[in-house]
Design an enzyme around this catalytic site. Structure first.
Site, PDB file in Angstrom:
ATOM      1  N   LYS A  65       0.652  -1.316  -0.010  1.00  0.00           N
ATOM      2  CA  LYS A  65      -0.033   0.128   0.287  1.00  0.00           C
ATOM      3  C   LYS A  65       0.929   1.089   0.034  1.00  0.00           C
ATOM      4  O   LYS A  65       0.394   2.260   0.514  1.00  0.00           O
ATOM      5  CB  LYS A  65      -0.761   0.076   1.073  1.00  0.00           C
ATOM      6  CG  LYS A  65      -1.796  -1.246   1.281  1.00  0.00           C
ATOM      7  CD  LYS A  65      -2.898  -1.359  -0.055  1.00  0.00           C
ATOM      8  CE  LYS A  65      -2.544  -2.292  -0.690  1.00  0.00           C
ATOM      9  NZ  LYS A  65      -2.842  -2.552  -1.930  1.00  0.00           N
ATOM     10  N   HIS A 103       7.872  -7.705  -1.091  1.00  0.00           N
ATOM     11  CA  HIS A 103       7.577  -6.978   0.082  1.00  0.00           C
ATOM     12  C   HIS A 103       8.887  -7.316   1.206  1.00  0.00           C
ATOM     13  O   HIS A 103       8.587  -6.731   2.340  1.00  0.00           O
ATOM     14  CB  HIS A 103       6.492  -7.286   0.508  1.00  0.00           C
ATOM     15  CG  HIS A 103       5.119  -6.523  -0.134  1.00  0.00           C
ATOM     16  ND1 HIS A 103       5.351  -5.307  -0.759  1.00  0.00           N
ATOM     17  CD2 HIS A 103       4.085  -7.309  -0.596  1.00  0.00           C
ATOM     18  CE1 HIS A 103       4.188  -5.258  -1.381  1.00  0.00           C
ATOM     19  NE2 HIS A 103       3.340  -6.209  -1.415  1.00  0.00           N
TER      20      HIS A 103
END
Ligand code: A3P
Length: 319
Positions: A64, A126
């Site tokens: 995000k 990530h």
């Protein structure tokens, strides 16, 4: 994986501390990172098995933080001589398929995924800097990290998690329910401070290796950010291209408004189970002001400041 290694992997997984994501989905703490339990095999396999090539470009982030956008931009910069923006594969394929995630797309499915495509390979993860496969840190490959104001990141994550409809998770109705986890950094690939600080410090120590971009800077001036990105990954824009408006064309192709409205991003699902459309919500800076109460924002800011204290990494407090 043979039965013996499968057994020892399962035993290993049982040793990991457990937690819950904001909707109750299971998380496992591995290398100081809260990993979604469903992809722990991919996380571990990526760390153990991936061998970087000097020409690789690795897109990294905390979820995000603008990952989808950065993937589209990097793909467009690198492939601009193969296809014009009007013929870009981005028009028919979601950014996450063109630039797959190591943990959930590649190494979750196979310990030896097919990575045999022409250089430069653009891949993403990530995983925090300190937990990257050694070969990524040791080779000459490039790492580009996108970082976002933690308040906006958290609000974006709240909406994203809310969009996940699964039998094993609980519906999330308000951000208040997530606040405690948010403050403790418990979220997929959190805590945010470990993710950000690892890449921030690496970018200071090795500026030729790690490019640290901020979502807010990209929103403020995408042309400047695109030039930095292109230069860093070894595909700088020529003066002629600048004059012909190529940078502007790429920025428009990858803009929130353009990508969000493409048929391919309005339909279908990503391998993580989220809809492709969930990766495009509002695309704004400062949306936290619409979702966090003043006291929540104040509490969270204090945590941000405390965690990042002394690092030199800062975010604007106004919105
Ligand atoms: P919001 O939820 O605040 O709208 P990620 O790609 O790392 O999952 O991050 C998703 C966030 O980036 C979402 O933020 C999404 O709307 C925003 N985003 C996606 N594509 C974008 C683009 N092309 N330009 C700007 N923001 C974008």
């Amino acid at each position: 994986m043979d039965t013996a290694s499968e057994d020892s992997f399962q035993e290993f997984v049982l040793t990991l501390p457990t937690g819950k994501d904001w909707d109750g989905a299971p998380l496992l703490l591995h290398n100081d990172t809260w990993c979604p339990a469903y992809c722990i095999r991919g996380v571990v396999s990526f760390q153990q098995n991936f061998r970087a090539q000097d020409t690789d470009i690795i897109i990294t982030s905390l979820p995000k933080s603008g990952t989808t956008w950065l993937k589209a931009l990097t793909f467009s910069v690198v492939n601009r001589h193969r296809c014009s923006p009007g013929e870009s594969p981005l028009i028919t394929t979601p950014p996450h398929e063109l630039v797959p995630f190591f943990e959930s797309d590649l190494y979750l499915k196979s310990q030896n995924p097919d990575l045999d495509f022409p250089p430069p390979r653009i891949l993403s993860c990530h995983t925090h800097y300190t937990a990257l496969p050694q070969s990524i840190r040791d080779s000459n490959c490039k790492i580009v990290y996108t970082c976002r104001n933690p308040l906006d990141q958290a609000v974006s994550y709240f909406h994203f998690i809310r969009s996940r409809a699964s039998g094993s998770t609980k519906p999330v109705s308000s951000i208040d329910e997530c606040f405690e986890s948010m403050c403790r950094g418990v979220q997929s690939h959190g805590p945010f401070w470990n993710s950000m600080l690892g890449y921030w410090r690496a970018s200071l120590e090795r500026p030729d290796k790690v490019l640290f971009l901020k979502y807010e800077d990209m929103k403020e001036d995408i042309i400047v950010s695109l030039k930095r990105l292109a230069e860093f990954v070894g595909f700088p824009f020529t003066e002629k291209e600048e004059k012909e408006g190529v940078i502007g064309e790429i920025s428009r192709l990858c803009s929130f408004e353009n990508l969000k409205d493409l048929e391919v991003n309005r339909n279908g699902f990503h391998s993580s189970g989220f809809s492709n459309s969930a990766f495009f919500r509002k695309g704004e800076v400062g949306d936290w002001g619409n979702h966090l109460s003043p006291s929540m924002a104040e509490t969270f800011w204090k945590i941000v400041e405390e965690k990042l204290d002394g690092s030199g990494l800062t975010f604007k407090t106004s919105h």
